[in-house]
Enzyme design. Sequence first.
Site, PDB file in Angstrom:
ATOM      1  N   CYS A  68     118.568  76.510  29.370  1.00  7.22           N
ATOM      2  CA  CYS A  68     118.702  75.260  29.533  1.00  7.22           C
ATOM      3  C   CYS A  68     119.956  75.136  30.359  1.00  7.22           C
ATOM      4  O   CYS A  68     120.764  76.376  30.461  1.00  7.22           O
ATOM      5  CB  CYS A  68     119.133  74.603  28.404  1.00  7.22           C
ATOM      6  SG  CYS A  68     117.799  75.028  27.135  1.00  7.22           S
ATOM      7  N   ARG A 119     117.639  75.153  35.550  1.00  4.57           N
ATOM      8  CA  ARG A 119     117.582  75.952  34.552  1.00  4.57           C
ATOM      9  C   ARG A 119     116.638  75.744  33.366  1.00  4.57           C
ATOM     10  O   ARG A 119     116.225  76.010  32.648  1.00  4.57           O
ATOM     11  CB  ARG A 119     119.016  76.188  34.114  1.00  4.57           C
ATOM     12  CG  ARG A 119     119.849  76.878  34.899  1.00  4.57           C
ATOM     13  CD  ARG A 119     121.373  76.944  33.924  1.00  4.57           C
ATOM     14  NE  ARG A 119     121.167  77.818  32.944  1.00  4.57           N
ATOM     15  CZ  ARG A 119     121.597  78.965  32.940  1.00  4.57           C
ATOM     16  NH1 ARG A 119     121.817  79.801  33.874  1.00  4.57           N
ATOM     17  NH2 ARG A 119     121.618  79.535  31.731  1.00  4.57           N
ATOM     18  N   TRP A 132     115.054  73.176  28.829  1.00  7.42           N
ATOM     19  CA  TRP A 132     113.793  73.945  28.670  1.00  7.42           C
ATOM     20  C   TRP A 132     113.412  74.131  27.356  1.00  7.42           C
ATOM     21  O   TRP A 132     113.899  75.090  26.560  1.00  7.42           O
ATOM     22  CB  TRP A 132     114.080  75.097  29.741  1.00  7.42           C
ATOM     23  CG  TRP A 132     112.857  75.854  29.914  1.00  7.42           C
ATOM     24  CD1 TRP A 132     112.007  75.564  31.047  1.00  7.42           C
ATOM     25  CD2 TRP A 132     112.265  77.027  29.210  1.00  7.42           C
ATOM     26  NE1 TRP A 132     110.734  76.405  30.826  1.00  7.42           N
ATOM     27  CE2 TRP A 132     111.211  77.563  30.047  1.00  7.42           C
ATOM     28  CE3 TRP A 132     112.614  77.692  28.038  1.00  7.42           C
ATOM     29  CZ2 TRP A 132     110.336  78.438  29.329  1.00  7.42           C
ATOM     30  CZ3 TRP A 132     111.858  78.653  27.626  1.00  7.42           C
ATOM     31  CH2 TRP A 132     110.760  79.243  28.178  1.00  7.42           C
ATOM     32  N   ASN A 158     122.378  76.342  24.402  1.00  9.36           N
ATOM     33  CA  ASN A 158     121.210  77.093  25.268  1.00  9.36           C
ATOM     34  C   ASN A 158     121.032  78.547  24.332  1.00  9.36           C
ATOM     35  O   ASN A 158     121.928  78.802  23.895  1.00  9.36           O
ATOM     36  CB  ASN A 158     121.867  77.047  26.544  1.00  9.36           C
ATOM     37  CG  ASN A 158     121.131  77.991  27.464  1.00  9.36           C
ATOM     38  OD1 ASN A 158     120.091  78.329  26.906  1.00  9.36           O
ATOM     39  ND2 ASN A 158     121.804  78.266  28.654  1.00  9.36           N
ATOM     40  N   GLY A 159     119.835  78.550  23.944  1.00 11.71           N
ATOM     41  CA  GLY A 159     119.543  79.754  23.406  1.00 11.71           C
ATOM     42  C   GLY A 159     118.363  79.493  22.164  1.00 11.71           C
ATOM     43  O   GLY A 159     117.860  78.539  22.177  1.00 11.71           O
ATOM     44  N   GLU A 217     103.459  90.462  43.818  1.00 14.85           N
ATOM     45  CA  GLU A 217     104.539  89.214  44.010  1.00 14.85           C
ATOM     46  C   GLU A 217     103.977  88.218  44.788  1.00 14.85           C
ATOM     47  O   GLU A 217     104.096  87.167  44.389  1.00 14.85           O
ATOM     48  CB  GLU A 217     105.473  89.764  44.962  1.00 14.85           C
ATOM     49  CG  GLU A 217     106.532  88.959  45.224  1.00 14.85           C
ATOM     50  CD  GLU A 217     107.493  88.436  44.068  1.00 14.85           C
ATOM     51  OE1 GLU A 217     107.374  88.833  43.169  1.00 14.85           O
ATOM     52  OE2 GLU A 217     108.032  87.379  44.648  1.00 14.85           O
ATOM     53  N   LYS A 248     103.838  84.417  43.033  1.00 12.18           N
ATOM     54  CA  LYS A 248     104.306  83.182  43.665  1.00 12.18           C
ATOM     55  C   LYS A 248     103.300  82.119  43.917  1.00 12.18           C
ATOM     56  O   LYS A 248     103.674  81.183  43.312  1.00 12.18           O
ATOM     57  CB  LYS A 248     104.888  83.465  45.355  1.00 12.18           C
ATOM     58  CG  LYS A 248     105.835  84.277  45.620  1.00 12.18           C
ATOM     59  CD  LYS A 248     107.205  83.594  45.186  1.00 12.18           C
ATOM     60  CE  LYS A 248     107.415  83.948  43.981  1.00 12.18           C
ATOM     61  NZ  LYS A 248     108.488  85.152  43.432  1.00 12.18           N
ATOM     62  N   GLU A 303     102.942  80.721  40.145  1.00 11.58           N
ATOM     63  CA  GLU A 303     104.385  80.109  39.781  1.00 11.58           C
ATOM     64  C   GLU A 303     104.186  78.440  40.251  1.00 11.58           C
ATOM     65  O   GLU A 303     104.609  77.436  39.392  1.00 11.58           O
ATOM     66  CB  GLU A 303     105.327  80.825  40.163  1.00 11.58           C
ATOM     67  CG  GLU A 303     105.826  82.070  39.340  1.00 11.58           C
ATOM     68  CD  GLU A 303     107.256  82.684  39.928  1.00 11.58           C
ATOM     69  OE1 GLU A 303     107.760  82.893  39.170  1.00 11.58           O
ATOM     70  OE2 GLU A 303     107.095  82.939  41.098  1.00 11.58           O
ATOM     71  N   HIS A 351      86.718  98.398  40.637  1.00 12.66           N
ATOM     72  CA  HIS A 351      86.621  98.444  39.251  1.00 12.66           C
ATOM     73  C   HIS A 351      86.774  97.465  38.449  1.00 12.66           C
ATOM     74  O   HIS A 351      87.094  97.489  37.460  1.00 12.66           O
ATOM     75  CB  HIS A 351      87.964  99.696  38.922  1.00 12.66           C
ATOM     76  CG  HIS A 351      87.790 101.032  39.791  1.00 12.66           C
ATOM     77  ND1 HIS A 351      86.622 101.819  39.386  1.00 12.66           N
ATOM     78  CD2 HIS A 351      88.463 101.328  40.717  1.00 12.66           C
ATOM     79  CE1 HIS A 351      86.810 102.737  40.123  1.00 12.66           C
ATOM     80  NE2 HIS A 351      87.978 102.682  40.932  1.00 12.66           N
ATOM     81  N   LYS A 378     114.392  79.151  35.763  1.00  9.82           N
ATOM     82  CA  LYS A 378     115.062  80.162  36.729  1.00  9.82           C
ATOM     83  C   LYS A 378     115.517  81.340  35.987  1.00  9.82           C
ATOM     84  O   LYS A 378     115.355  82.513  36.541  1.00  9.82           O
ATOM     85  CB  LYS A 378     116.169  79.490  37.532  1.00  9.82           C
ATOM     86  CG  LYS A 378     116.726  80.462  38.617  1.00  9.82           C
ATOM     87  CD  LYS A 378     115.739  80.319  39.754  1.00  9.82           C
ATOM     88  CE  LYS A 378     116.126  81.401  40.912  1.00  9.82           C
ATOM     89  NZ  LYS A 378     115.246  82.073  41.487  1.00  9.82           N
TER      90      LYS A 378
HETATM   91  C1  G6P Z   1     112.324  84.104  35.572  1.00  6.73           C
HETATM   92  C2  G6P Z   1     111.995  83.546  37.058  1.00  6.73           C
HETATM   93  C3  G6P Z   1     111.551  84.440  37.940  1.00  6.73           C
HETATM   94  C4  G6P Z   1     112.356  85.915  37.662  1.00  6.73           C
HETATM   95  C5  G6P Z   1     112.283  86.242  36.279  1.00  6.73           C
HETATM   96  C6  G6P Z   1     113.388  87.560  36.187  1.00  6.73           C
HETATM   97  O1  G6P Z   1     110.674  84.407  35.192  1.00  6.73           O
HETATM   98  O2  G6P Z   1     111.266  82.106  37.229  1.00  6.73           O
HETATM   99  O3  G6P Z   1     111.736  83.909  38.984  1.00  6.73           O
HETATM  100  O4  G6P Z   1     111.789  86.764  38.419  1.00  6.73           O
HETATM  101  O5  G6P Z   1     112.857  85.330  35.553  1.00  6.73           O
HETATM  102  O6  G6P Z   1     114.671  86.771  36.696  1.00  6.73           O
HETATM  103  P1  G6P Z   1     115.869  87.620  36.975  1.00  6.73           P
HETATM  104  O7  G6P Z   1     117.051  86.709  37.021  1.00  6.73           O
HETATM  105  O8  G6P Z   1     116.253  88.768  35.867  1.00  6.73           O
HETATM  106  O9  G6P Z   1     115.588  88.667  38.259  1.00  6.73           O
END
Ligand code: G6P
Length: 611
Positions: free
Chosen positions: A2, A27, A73, A99-100, A484, A488, A491, A507, A606
């Site tokens: 958050c 966040r 969040w 937050n936490g 990756e 993307k 997500e 496989h 994020k």
């Molecule tokens: C979250 C974000 C991802 C990110 C991951 C690791 O899941 O949505 O985009 O890759 O955390 O975050 P960091 O800040 O440790 O790279």
Amino acid sequence: MCGIVGYIGKQDAYPILIKGLQRLEYRGYDSAGITLFDESIRTYKVKGKVSDLEDFVKESNRSGSIGMGHTRWATHGEPNDVNAHPHESQNGKFVIIHNGIIENYSSLKKQLTNYGYEFKSETDTEVLVNLIEYLYLDSKLTVEEAVRNALQIVSGAYALVVMSKDEDDKLIAARKGSPMVIGIGEGEYFIASDASPIIEHTRSVIYMNDNDIATISKHGLSLKTLGNDVVAPKIHELDLEIGAIEKAGFDHFMLKEIFEQPETIVNTLRGRVSSDWKDVHHGGVMSVLPQLVNARRLIIVGCGTSWHAGLVGEYLLEEFARIPVEVEYGSEFRYRQPILYPDDIVIAISQSGETADTLAAVRLAKESRALVLGICNVVGSSIARETHAGIYTYAGPEIGVASTKAFTSQVTALTSFALMLGKERGTLSQERLETMISELMRIPEKITAVLNQNDHCKYISDLYKDAENFLYLGRGYLFPVALEGALKLKEISYIHAEGYPAAEMKHGPIALIDEKMPVVVIATKDRSYEKIVSNIQEVKARKGIVIAIVSEGDTVIKEMADHVIEIPHVEEAVSPILSVVPLQLLSYYIAVARGCNVDQPRNLAKSVTVE
Ligand code: G6P
């Protein structure tokens, strides 16, 4: 996760808090709330985004020069008005934003219920604020003492701000395991979970450490540990431009960040490659160079996209520095009793530098006396501060939840780091070093060429926006890129996607292929080219739709694939940095075409500062 913002000073708090919440919305964005003090304490909170909160308070009294705000969040309790922060204690003495996660909240809740407390929300935060109030009333403590005592009882992670009715000229902030920054202005203070809401007001900041508690009034700030020892605040100067966190004319932060990559890669390499392009060095790890040169094993830890960057790092470090590398998810590493030797070197990769699992892995590795390095983007973040040495990626603030420029900067940093280690260990010839440096230095202009294919990527995206599944294939260095690319897409467009090493397709995933299945194949000209051509034929034989990322001028794959996106030729080892860019664009345009909220995808955050 958050976002937290607080203000105390001589200005109206409301506009500062709202703007701060907007900057922090990446966040978390399922609900938002605000508390203001001006003769009385008033709290407003609502499910939805910061803009919903603004509508909600339009007709209300918004005056006050002390206040705090929160964008949530959800961890405990679904997103709704009641679970939104701030939370007030039962007798109205305290208000908190948090937050936490308070891990022992359920036993505390039981105890407080026995003492007559009733709970309105399902949150762990309401338990904490009631615990503070209970201690305050029961033991006749000061507000600061009550907060401190409560925090000694709770376990878990937090960054929080507390306001109290009885000492209404103060904000109390505390941190453990979740970031918190205090900005110092003239006769005013700003609190936030990262520097982005503070930057336009002041550049002088204090990064709170775990177990710090700050009591802030208009007249000053006192910083102590939870054990009540006074801490001398260390004031840092922020080096961040406000323009870097605005959208600069792009529709979304994600698109802006994709387009920034030619520049961010230059920033990552700045000062690290000599002007004659013959040498590379990383000042941030020079103090531990002897250990690095003699390393027997490197263990890379990270989560999400950073873990993917780590996988590319494995290929790079094994090829150039000839050191065995293992790549681990932070969450798995911390709980699976890993065997760590004091001469192991652990490298934590994290854009935010705050990801809870990666941070826990760093702490575990330090307990085992391993040398721990960090590759982080956010300057002054927890991982950057807690590691023995490290490399900043200097990609600038990344606001879009789906990581783009941070990934390419991480891989760039890992490439130059691997080259430096290869040179120092004598496993890389000067000639090859110079070839690789020159390849790396030319990446920015080549990314610009890929970005020129923006419209073509958009065209392809529109054709397949309604697909239900996607498969991404790559080999060697391009296998992590396939992972990756799939991440993307998942997500931000909510389409199911899987990344696979192309040879593994037979496989299992090959069973999924039919005429409705788009398969994105990264098939640039490298060691595995012939093999990946065969994989494309296997997909086509099952009527799959092939979207191939190919090297410029490729005619063979053009004949077979349904669509090709051409990218400039590069050495295999730097190809991840370039070939991921069209995959970013495809995901972006598919998500936009599906009407998804690209910068704030559902359920994601994020910076994941909870387990
Ligand atoms: C979250 C974000 C991802 C990110 C991951 C690791 O899941 O949505 O985009 O890759 O955390 O975050 P960091 O800040 O440790 O790279």
